[in-house]
Design an enzyme around this catalytic site. Structure first.
Site, PDB file in Angstrom:
ATOM      1  N   ASN A  62      -2.489  11.678   8.910  1.00 35.41           N
ATOM      2  CA  ASN A  62      -2.393  13.023   9.433  1.00 35.41           C
ATOM      3  C   ASN A  62      -2.241  13.586   7.846  1.00 35.41           C
ATOM      4  OD1 ASN A  62       0.773  12.982   8.926  1.00 35.41           O
ATOM      5  ND2 ASN A  62       0.285  11.734  10.772  1.00 35.41           N
ATOM      6  N   HIS A  97      -1.408   5.069   6.791  1.00 37.35           N
ATOM      7  CA  HIS A  97      -0.942   3.482   6.727  1.00 37.35           C
ATOM      8  C   HIS A  97      -2.079   2.991   5.714  1.00 37.35           C
ATOM      9  CE1 HIS A  97       1.993   3.395  10.236  1.00 37.35           C
ATOM     10  NE2 HIS A  97       1.785   4.688   9.695  1.00 37.35           N
ATOM     11  N   HIS A 151      -0.007  11.864   5.389  1.00 37.55           N
ATOM     12  CA  HIS A 151       0.817  10.365   5.570  1.00 37.55           C
ATOM     13  C   HIS A 151      -0.608   9.355   6.085  1.00 37.55           C
ATOM     14  CE1 HIS A 151       3.158   7.427   7.273  1.00 37.55           C
ATOM     15  NE2 HIS A 151       2.795   7.616   8.569  1.00 37.55           N
ATOM     16  N   SER A 208      -1.525  15.287  17.439  1.00 38.67           N
ATOM     17  CA  SER A 208      -1.321  13.800  17.510  1.00 38.67           C
ATOM     18  C   SER A 208      -2.338  12.998  18.346  1.00 38.67           C
ATOM     19  CB  SER A 208       0.002  13.963  18.284  1.00 38.67           C
ATOM     20  OG  SER A 208       0.476  12.376  18.492  1.00 38.67           O
ATOM     21  N   GLY A 209      -2.737  11.856  17.590  1.00 40.32           N
ATOM     22  CA  GLY A 209      -3.579  10.805  18.560  1.00 40.32           C
ATOM     23  C   GLY A 209      -4.754  11.073  18.928  1.00 40.32           C
ATOM     24  N   HIS A 217       7.317   1.196   6.226  1.00 42.46           N
ATOM     25  CA  HIS A 217       6.424   2.033   6.978  1.00 42.46           C
ATOM     26  C   HIS A 217       5.129   2.182   6.221  1.00 42.46           C
ATOM     27  CE1 HIS A 217       6.354   5.829   9.617  1.00 42.46           C
ATOM     28  NE2 HIS A 217       5.217   5.518   9.363  1.00 42.46           N
ATOM     29  N   TYR A 245      -7.290  17.060 -20.944  1.00 50.31           N
ATOM     30  CA  TYR A 245      -8.482  16.274 -20.021  1.00 50.31           C
ATOM     31  C   TYR A 245      -9.308  17.381 -19.500  1.00 50.31           C
ATOM     32  CZ  TYR A 245     -10.515  13.046 -16.635  1.00 50.31           C
ATOM     33  OH  TYR A 245     -11.366  12.330 -15.987  1.00 50.31           O
ATOM     34  N   SER A 253       2.953  13.454  15.521  1.00 50.21           N
ATOM     35  CA  SER A 253       4.357  12.944  15.946  1.00 50.21           C
ATOM     36  C   SER A 253       5.163  13.161  14.414  1.00 50.21           C
ATOM     37  CB  SER A 253       4.329  11.573  16.698  1.00 50.21           C
ATOM     38  OG  SER A 253       3.841  10.747  15.770  1.00 50.21           O
ATOM     39  N   ASP A 254       4.672  12.901  13.234  1.00 48.42           N
ATOM     40  CA  ASP A 254       5.208  13.074  12.086  1.00 48.42           C
ATOM     41  C   ASP A 254       5.686  14.466  11.531  1.00 48.42           C
ATOM     42  OD1 ASP A 254       5.053  10.207  11.719  1.00 48.42           O
ATOM     43  OD2 ASP A 254       3.049  10.190  11.570  1.00 48.42           O
ATOM     44  N   ASP A 256      -1.959   8.386 -15.254  1.00 43.13           N
ATOM     45  CA  ASP A 256      -2.860   9.477 -15.372  1.00 43.13           C
ATOM     46  C   ASP A 256      -2.356  10.623 -14.018  1.00 43.13           C
ATOM     47  OD1 ASP A 256      -4.518   9.095 -17.505  1.00 43.13           O
ATOM     48  OD2 ASP A 256      -6.075   7.987 -16.367  1.00 43.13           O
TER      49      ASP A 256
END
Lengths: 232, 232, 232, 232
Positions: C28, C96, C94, C44-45, C170, C228, C74-75, C119
């Site tokens: 998310n 995984h 977030h 969510s979901g 996690h 840069y 949910s986060d 960097d």
């Protein structure tokens, strides 16, 4: 006969190469109509790019072909044993997906190392014991199912809480309430297996995650008090 | 001349980049017409995106170009040695595919760790001995074929039961009854090699699978009593 | 309401599967309007292939839904804690993603091994401590945010100089001045994690890079004397 | 000015993301016109999807911009040092490609483990020494070039026989007679690095290949008696 289920099982089978879970014909998905007691399963050894929904084979709970001109998957007897023992299961997948197969070949359970695992599997993903020579040389595919069921009975596991298993020296079976969910769990198992294996490759400490965190993540998505996703 | 075989060998060559087995021109496929005693093989160092079926080169069993304006693959002499010694082989593939090459560089056989392996290779996938300075500095490509043949003779292996080999410090050769089957076996070897290598990376126990299970899986797909797939 | 931010947050969310950072709905992205004190976040979901910009949910700094018919991620409570503590942050991600999650599961910081790291991250990428049973069983998502903030406070880290963290057992959270930059940092963290893990797999010497080189690379891209890229 | 070289350098730069060698703007390719003493190089920090051939920057051998409205790559001074010292080089590439960078971070040479390596690199691929604090804090990019050149001088290496180097704690530079060949060698280095690293992960014996085989493979493709490919 069972046209809708055939279509769903066909599509679920087609997802296996799309998701990178199989090479060639190295996998099969089935679905069950619990009321009629009939299983729809992929035919054996048919190439995915020519396979059609109408090629799906209908078998009864004794493995007899009820409809279809092709041989059912050579793993049909394994699927039947699982459907008989795991009554809430509506779909089953077998693949030789890379990382799940690597774990099967290692002969070890996949420990729960993090919340990705805990979101889907409530504890370690079990690896079955090696089969005996008698089991292998006898009704091999049926015995493969039996050794999976034995693993769940002996460890007192809920098949829907641990929706996948590693068959020792072979590869994974996953399942779910539907063929679609079974494929979803197959994708997840592959990713969890990849993460767990890679983690062990460069870490000495390979302790399982905390039980509290495992509980939290599994139960916020599953069970009576789940709060992940949208209300249904 | 041999237009159909050229077309098939061409398509089999094109499969190598499609399946991710090669970079640039790092591979070659050949096919043989056993009646005429002629081999069709990819030209040396030609880019895949400009190569045509008509670029395939026809050579005889002494390596003389019978038709074609391009040089045949620099590995032609290796292919010829294999065709001479392995009489049932109809197609041969050489690649530097990642995992099979890693195994070649390790100088070790790939043990049979699971049924994915057993479905195609009836026992370990052998790695040849190192070549001598004389072999390397002499007719190198021909000697490469000879050391492969020596490996099969000394270990008493059936080339169709172990349809691929790792050339020490070099890379894999695979084969089959046809060029298409040889490519199929090349894809399979790469995946088996990836699984076996990755398994060894995080496991101390690296024992081969049970002989009974190896027998079961190989023989349910190959040989007189095979029952996998559809009746033919 | 906040239509432009919703569009940006939607697009940033869609980048997660495009960049290979997530499977299914495993991630998310949010963005904040600091003036209005409102956060836009993914629902969510919800599947990515049906999600629309108008599905984005607007919440206030207490997590109350201000606009939107779907449940927020949910986060969400974790995002809010980070926005409260890290005042220059404009977007949070977030996921995984595979390698960052592997590191989270290992419970270890990612050391700075080279200039790719330097960097973007000015020192090790921290892994949080394990959460207590009380934290897990209490306001879990909020506590997740708190333990991240605690990590930065205790180590005296500048969130914009270390724009990502590994939550123990996690997975990663990353952030930036905008949702787009937060996604960029998520892609970078994944690649850095992959490189560092793979490096540790085959090397005994796993010392961090020189401080001087870390300084040079971070500061030639960030801070007052950066040179840069193009002048802005 | 130098329109053809700009077009070629532009296309060579675009190959970097196509071949999976870079994320975002993490790489640069240059080409040189030896007669005019001018270098064409990618601008600094410009996104690949908006970059055009006309954005390429022309600099002289002192790094002064001769044509172009954008800043040249921040690594320009490194390229210049290499062009000055390696007189046969016509194109140079710098990337942070995954496996070559992992090797750079490990601070070790890539040993020649097999013929894939030997076909392109005549011996180990060197990793430079760590730079001193003075070098890093001084003219860093120029010093990076100098330490590469020092490595080749001290080890008495022919840059065209070892067309790539690992800069310690940083990443690879490769080169060739042209920008296209430099990119080709960058792809090859990445694959060789992946193979060598993966091999070391599961093998105790990590001895280099035989010198005779290294000679054979390098020299059948390069040098006066090469016989690989088509006559030119």
């Amino acid at each position: 006969m069972l046209e809708e289920l055939k279509e769903r099982v066909y599509k679920a089978n087609m997802e296996l190469p799309e998701k990178g879970l199989i090479l060639y014909t190295w996998g099969n998905v089935s679905g069950i109509d619990r009321e009629k007691g009939l299983i729809v399963i992929k035919p054996s050894g048919v190439e995915y790019d020519v396979m059609k929904a109408s090629d799906m084979v209908v078998v009864d709970m004794d493995g007899r072909v009820v409809e279809g001109s092709l041989n059912p998957s050579s793993d049909t007897a394994t699927h039947i044993e699982l459907y008989k023992a795991f009554e809430e299961v509506g779909g089953i997948v077998h693949t030789h997906s890379t990382w799940a197969t690597i774990w099967s070949q290692s002969g070890r359970d996949i420990k729960a190392y993090g919340t990705t695992h805990a979101d889907y599997f409530y504890g370690p993903i079990p690896c079955t014991r090696k089969m005996t020579a008698e089991e292998i040389e006898g009704e091999y595919e049926k015995e493969t199912g039996r050794v999976i069921v034995e693993t769940y009975r002996e460890r007192n596991l809920n098949p829907l809480y641990v929706p996948g298993v590693l068959v020792n020296s072979h590869g994974p079976f996953t399942w779910g309430k539907s063929p679609e969910e079974a494929v979803h769990n197959s994708v997840v198992l592959e990713e969890i297996g990849r993460m767990a294996a890679s983690m062990e490759m460069f870490n000495e400490n390979t302790k399982s995650m905390q039980q509290e965190l495992l509980d939290k993540h599994f139960l916020r998505k599953h069970g009576a008090n789940a709060y992940y996703g949208q209300k249904k």
